[in-house]
Design a protein around this motif. Structure first.
Motif, PDB file in Angstrom:
ATOM      1  N   PHE A 147       9.511  -0.263   3.320  1.00  0.00           N
ATOM      2  CA  PHE A 147      10.761  -0.553   4.019  1.00  0.00           C
ATOM      3  C   PHE A 147      11.006   0.458   5.131  1.00  0.00           C
ATOM      4  CE2 PHE A 147      15.349   0.219   4.448  1.00  0.00           C
ATOM      5  CZ  PHE A 147      15.750  -1.030   4.920  1.00  0.00           C
ATOM      6  N   LEU A 148      10.850   1.730   4.841  1.00  0.00           N
ATOM      7  CA  LEU A 148      11.036   2.779   5.848  1.00  0.00           C
ATOM      8  C   LEU A 148      10.071   2.597   7.011  1.00  0.00           C
ATOM      9  CD1 LEU A 148      12.357   5.482   6.702  1.00  0.00           C
ATOM     10  CD2 LEU A 148      10.547   6.625   5.388  1.00  0.00           C
ATOM     11  N   GLU A 149       8.837   2.287   6.698  1.00  0.00           N
ATOM     12  CA  GLU A 149       7.826   2.085   7.736  1.00  0.00           C
ATOM     13  C   GLU A 149       8.178   0.894   8.629  1.00  0.00           C
ATOM     14  OE1 GLU A 149       4.215   2.833   9.838  1.00  0.00           O
ATOM     15  OE2 GLU A 149       5.495   4.060   8.570  1.00  0.00           O
ATOM     16  N   THR A 160       8.145   3.604  16.320  1.00  0.00           N
ATOM     17  CA  THR A 160       7.330   4.714  15.833  1.00  0.00           C
ATOM     18  C   THR A 160       6.948   4.413  14.385  1.00  0.00           C
ATOM     19  OG1 THR A 160       7.195   7.111  15.604  1.00  0.00           O
ATOM     20  CG2 THR A 160       9.304   6.102  15.050  1.00  0.00           C
ATOM     21  N   GLY A 161       6.273   5.292  13.747  1.00  0.00           N
ATOM     22  CA  GLY A 161       5.893   5.078  12.354  1.00  0.00           C
ATOM     23  C   GLY A 161       5.347   6.353  11.748  1.00  0.00           C
ATOM     24  N   LEU A 162       5.043   6.281  10.507  1.00  0.00           N
ATOM     25  CA  LEU A 162       4.454   7.403   9.797  1.00  0.00           C
ATOM     26  C   LEU A 162       2.953   7.182   9.720  1.00  0.00           C
ATOM     27  CD1 LEU A 162       7.035   7.474   6.863  1.00  0.00           C
ATOM     28  CD2 LEU A 162       7.009   8.958   8.880  1.00  0.00           C
ATOM     29  N   LEU A 163       2.185   8.122  10.204  1.00  0.00           N
ATOM     30  CA  LEU A 163       0.734   7.956  10.237  1.00  0.00           C
ATOM     31  C   LEU A 163       0.128   7.819   8.839  1.00  0.00           C
ATOM     32  CD1 LEU A 163      -0.171  10.571  12.996  1.00  0.00           C
ATOM     33  CD2 LEU A 163      -0.078   8.083  13.205  1.00  0.00           C
ATOM     34  N   TRP A 164       0.733   8.446   7.888  1.00  0.00           N
ATOM     35  CA  TRP A 164       0.178   8.511   6.548  1.00  0.00           C
ATOM     36  C   TRP A 164       0.716   7.433   5.611  1.00  0.00           C
ATOM     37  CZ3 TRP A 164       4.446   9.191   3.629  1.00  0.00           C
ATOM     38  CH2 TRP A 164       5.534   9.812   4.229  1.00  0.00           C
ATOM     39  N   ALA A 165       1.655   6.610   6.064  1.00  0.00           N
ATOM     40  CA  ALA A 165       2.339   5.660   5.183  1.00  0.00           C
ATOM     41  C   ALA A 165       1.399   4.603   4.608  1.00  0.00           C
ATOM     42  CB  ALA A 165       3.490   4.987   5.920  1.00  0.00           C
ATOM     43  N   GLN A 166       0.500   4.074   5.421  1.00  0.00           N
ATOM     44  CA  GLN A 166      -0.379   3.023   4.926  1.00  0.00           C
ATOM     45  C   GLN A 166      -1.311   3.543   3.835  1.00  0.00           C
ATOM     46  OE1 GLN A 166      -2.789   1.059   7.854  1.00  0.00           O
ATOM     47  NE2 GLN A 166      -3.609  -0.385   6.380  1.00  0.00           N
ATOM     48  N   GLU A 167      -1.870   4.709   4.057  1.00  0.00           N
ATOM     49  CA  GLU A 167      -2.783   5.270   3.061  1.00  0.00           C
ATOM     50  C   GLU A 167      -2.049   5.593   1.756  1.00  0.00           C
ATOM     51  OE1 GLU A 167      -6.545   8.199   3.225  1.00  0.00           O
ATOM     52  OE2 GLU A 167      -4.720   9.016   4.094  1.00  0.00           O
ATOM     53  N   LEU A 168      -0.853   6.137   1.874  1.00  0.00           N
ATOM     54  CA  LEU A 168      -0.077   6.439   0.670  1.00  0.00           C
ATOM     55  C   LEU A 168       0.325   5.159  -0.049  1.00  0.00           C
ATOM     56  CD1 LEU A 168       1.229   8.484  -1.173  1.00  0.00           C
ATOM     57  CD2 LEU A 168       3.232   8.486   0.331  1.00  0.00           C
ATOM     58  N   THR A 169       0.717   4.136   0.708  1.00  0.00           N
ATOM     59  CA  THR A 169       1.083   2.853   0.101  1.00  0.00           C
ATOM     60  C   THR A 169      -0.088   2.253  -0.668  1.00  0.00           C
ATOM     61  OG1 THR A 169       2.683   2.417   1.858  1.00  0.00           O
ATOM     62  CG2 THR A 169       1.941   0.529   0.584  1.00  0.00           C
ATOM     63  N   LEU A 170      -1.273   2.283  -0.082  1.00  0.00           N
ATOM     64  CA  LEU A 170      -2.451   1.748  -0.767  1.00  0.00           C
ATOM     65  C   LEU A 170      -2.735   2.499  -2.061  1.00  0.00           C
ATOM     66  CD1 LEU A 170      -4.823   1.105   2.268  1.00  0.00           C
ATOM     67  CD2 LEU A 170      -3.749  -0.606   0.803  1.00  0.00           C
ATOM     68  N   GLU A 200      -7.837  10.459   4.544  1.00  0.00           N
ATOM     69  CA  GLU A 200      -7.906  10.372   6.005  1.00  0.00           C
ATOM     70  C   GLU A 200      -6.635  10.879   6.673  1.00  0.00           C
ATOM     71  OE1 GLU A 200      -9.245   6.643   7.587  1.00  0.00           O
ATOM     72  OE2 GLU A 200     -10.678   6.411   5.955  1.00  0.00           O
ATOM     73  N   ASP A 201      -5.480  10.496   6.130  1.00  0.00           N
ATOM     74  CA  ASP A 201      -4.212  10.821   6.789  1.00  0.00           C
ATOM     75  C   ASP A 201      -3.346  11.807   6.021  1.00  0.00           C
ATOM     76  OD1 ASP A 201      -4.839   8.994   8.820  1.00  0.00           O
ATOM     77  OD2 ASP A 201      -3.999   7.323   7.679  1.00  0.00           O
ATOM     78  N   LEU A 202      -3.776  12.193   4.849  1.00  0.00           N
ATOM     79  CA  LEU A 202      -2.997  13.115   4.029  1.00  0.00           C
ATOM     80  C   LEU A 202      -3.858  14.322   3.656  1.00  0.00           C
ATOM     81  CD1 LEU A 202      -1.417  10.484   1.616  1.00  0.00           C
ATOM     82  CD2 LEU A 202      -0.203  11.784   3.347  1.00  0.00           C
TER      83      LEU A 202
END
Length: 178
Positions: free
Chosen positions: A25-27, A36-46, A118-120
């Motif tokens: 939701f935040l993303e 804008t967005g969080l670079l690490w959000a997709q990797e953390l979500t997965l 990769e992002d974290l």
């Protein structure tokens, strides 16, 4: 102790679900309203979803939430139902053990190499540690089912029976012809 473990397991699954939903939701809000967005959000979500799925798989075995096709098994005499269920449990235990071993080897190599996400800034082996944890939990759940079937406390996996549960819909269908 057992009740506490069940509550802890359900709390972890709930926390993972809420965290994933809030992060997505935040993303979405950040991307669509602030460009804008969080670079690490997709990797953390997965990774949160992976943790949720593997915790959820063992929870599903515990509460009988998995869907199974056991129509053939149910028409057999009780002793054969028990034998085939025990065979299925044995195959599930072998499956879990093999994948646990593979996950352990994989994580050992990831730790030895020292690869990060990769992002974290988190070692990949730590993020993927749910693999052996989830498989060990699943192994214990199947072992518990096997013990209960062996003792005669269960006749099968106690799977969800969608066909039986949906039969009430026939009585309420306004388009049904007499």
């Amino acid at each position: 102790m057992k009740k506490l473990m069940h509550q802890l397991e359900e709390a972890i699954i709930g926390l993972l679900l809420v965290s994933t939903a809030l992060l997505v939701f935040l993303e979405v809000v950040m991307r669509f309203f602030f460009d804008t967005g969080l670079l690490w959000a997709q990797e953390l979500t997965l990774n949160l979803c992976a943790w949720m799925v593997l915790f959820g798989a063992s929870w599903g075995v515990r509460v009988g939430a998995h869907i199974g096709v056991d129509a053939f098994i149910k028409i057999l005499p009780g002793v054969w139902q028990q034998r085939l269920t025990l065979l299925a449990v044995a195959l599930c235990l072998i499956y879990c053990a093999l994948y646990f071993y593979g996950a352990w080897v994989y994580l050992s190599k990831l730790k030895m190499i020292g690869i990060e996400m990769e992002d974290l800034p988190i070692p990949r082996w730590q993020a993927m540690s749910i693999l052996p944890i989830g498989l060990a939990l699943l192994f214990l759940r199947f072992l518990n089912v096997g013990i209960m079937v062996w003792r005669g406390q269960m006749s099968g996996f106690a799977l969800a029976d969608e066909a039986k549960e949906s039969m009430h819909l026939i009585d309420h269908d306004p388009n049904q012809k007499a």
